[in-house]
Design a protein around this motif. Structure first.
Motif, short mmCIF file in Angstrom:
data_model
loop_
_atom_site.label_atom_id
_atom_site.label_comp_id
_atom_site.label_asym_id
_atom_site.label_seq_id
_atom_site.Cartn_x
_atom_site.Cartn_y
_atom_site.Cartn_z
N UNK A 78 13.07 17.46 43.23
CA UNK A 78 12.67 16.14 43.70
C UNK A 78 11.17 15.97 43.53
N UNK A 79 10.76 14.96 42.77
CA UNK A 79 9.35 14.79 42.46
C UNK A 79 8.85 13.43 42.93
N UNK A 80 7.64 13.44 43.50
CA UNK A 80 6.96 12.20 43.87
C UNK A 80 5.46 12.41 43.77
N UNK A 81 4.70 11.31 43.83
CA UNK A 81 3.26 11.38 43.63
C UNK A 81 2.52 10.87 44.86
N UNK A 82 1.44 11.56 45.22
CA UNK A 82 0.48 11.10 46.22
C UNK A 82 -0.75 10.65 45.46
N UNK A 83 -1.17 9.39 45.64
CA UNK A 83 -2.22 8.87 44.77
C UNK A 83 -3.41 8.24 45.49
N UNK A 84 -3.24 7.80 46.73
CA UNK A 84 -4.33 7.14 47.44
C UNK A 84 -5.19 8.16 48.18
N UNK A 85 -6.48 7.86 48.35
CA UNK A 85 -7.36 8.74 49.12
C UNK A 85 -6.86 8.85 50.56
N UNK A 111 -5.59 16.80 51.02
CA UNK A 111 -6.58 15.73 51.04
C UNK A 111 -6.90 15.27 49.62
N UNK A 112 -6.78 13.97 49.40
CA UNK A 112 -7.23 13.36 48.14
C UNK A 112 -8.50 12.59 48.43
N UNK A 113 -9.55 12.93 47.71
CA UNK A 113 -10.85 12.27 47.88
C UNK A 113 -11.44 12.06 46.50
N UNK A 114 -11.35 10.84 45.99
CA UNK A 114 -11.84 10.55 44.65
C UNK A 114 -13.22 9.90 44.66
#
Length: 219
Positions: A78-85, A111-114
């Motif tokens: 099962x695959x999905x994406x986390x994209x928002x900070x 943690x996503x921090x772009x």
């Protein structure tokens, strides 16, 4: 049923930095993250899998795409994406058709921090102070480096206090949300600047490896 989870930077690139603080690992990314669940189950039905994701403590909707392994018909991905900070936590629960319960999965913080930090180094010629202001979500004072050149009015080098150590001390910062402020003072009980002409270069490399520089001069 049995399951394992894996997450990594998405194909569009970026950098990954795991940080262990007192035995707790937080995973920092400066790009989108691909999340993959691998479940081994003979009688698999995707609708029996419960996936909950939070971003900054609020529900975050994901829609996984499920595929069956070509090598083993009991393995499903099962695959999905986390994209928002933001700070993510993923939990997964699964009970198969025979009421066998899989041990629940609870991720560490992802943690996503772009966003690169923003730095201002503002000299106050009247008070002869320098105010450093950093706008950063995942602030840590020890990630700041300061280059110092100090000299007298004749251009001779001057030995000054350890500004690097002062700046890296969390206790010297005032924090207000994402805004972090420190004042290099030339008088008073917190005096750190001695009589000199200062050229400061400040670099901040945040936990997601986003980097920024600033310079300041005060006489």
């Amino acid at each position: 049923p049995a399951m394992c989870a894996d997450f990594q930077l998405a194909d569009d690139g970026g950098k990954y930095n795991p940080v262990n603080t007192n035995g707790v690992v937080q995973h920092y990314f400066n790009g989108a993250v691909d999340f993959t669940l691998t479940i081994k189950e003979q009688n698999f039905f995707a609708e029996d899998v419960t996936i909950n994701v939070t971003r900054d403590g609020q529900p975050y909707t994901v829609t996984p795409t499920w595929t069956q392994s070509e090598q083993n018909d009991e393995i499903y991905y099962g695959k999905f994406k986390l994209s928002d900070d933001g700070d993510y936590v993923v939990t997964v629960e699964y009970t198969d058709g025979s009421k066998n319960v899989m041990p629940a999965y609870h991720s560490e913080i992802i943690t996503i921090d772009t966003q690169a930090p923003r730095i201002q180094a503002i000299p106050d010629e009247q008070k002869q102070n320098i105010t450093i202001e950093i706008n950063e979500r995942n602030f840590r004072a020890s990630d700041i480096t300061v280059g110092v050149e100090a000299y007298d009015i004749n251009g001779n080098p001057v030995i000054v206090n350890n500004i690097q150590a002062f700046v890296q001390n969390e206790k010297n910062w005032v924090n207000n949300g994402n805004i972090h402020t420190l004042v290099l003072e030339s008088s008073g009980e917190n005096k750190i600047l001695t009589d000199a002409i200062y050229d400061l270069s400040i670099n901040y490399n945040d936990l997601s490896t986003n980097s920024v520089d600033a310079v300041s001069k005060i006489e």
